[in-house]
Design a protein around this motif. Sequence first.
Motif: not given
Length: 137
Positions: A90-93, A100-104
Amino acid sequence: MNKFKQVRQQKNSDDKQAELFADTMDMVARERAVTKLYDGKKFLQVHNLGHAINIMNQQLGNEYDNMMMNTSTEEMRVLHDGIKLLINGWQYSNEMDIELAKTLHDPQDFSDYQDYIKHLLRLSSLETTIKILGNFK
């Protein structure tokens, strides 16, 4: 920067990380409590709002106790590692890979960590996401 200032900044950073970890564990307990309450059903029958609050508080208390008493060291390590990676993600999104962003579930869309974990909670994927991250090496 002098040593005292560095130590103070590290302590403040550690305190913030501990607070984020505790908030996330609280949300995991809430997710487990709701899952157990509904137990695969779409609705929960209650008499009134007070009854619903009592049922939820009782189940949440049971879940807190269960987590404290029955969480193995290995599971706690996985949760700890997963939460650390979730916070870091989240901090380095804004710097992470698009896939990876979509997965998270797009952490870059949330300016507040609390809003992000609440979003994962609404998706019923907070604990699952944490465990996947915690088992990733």
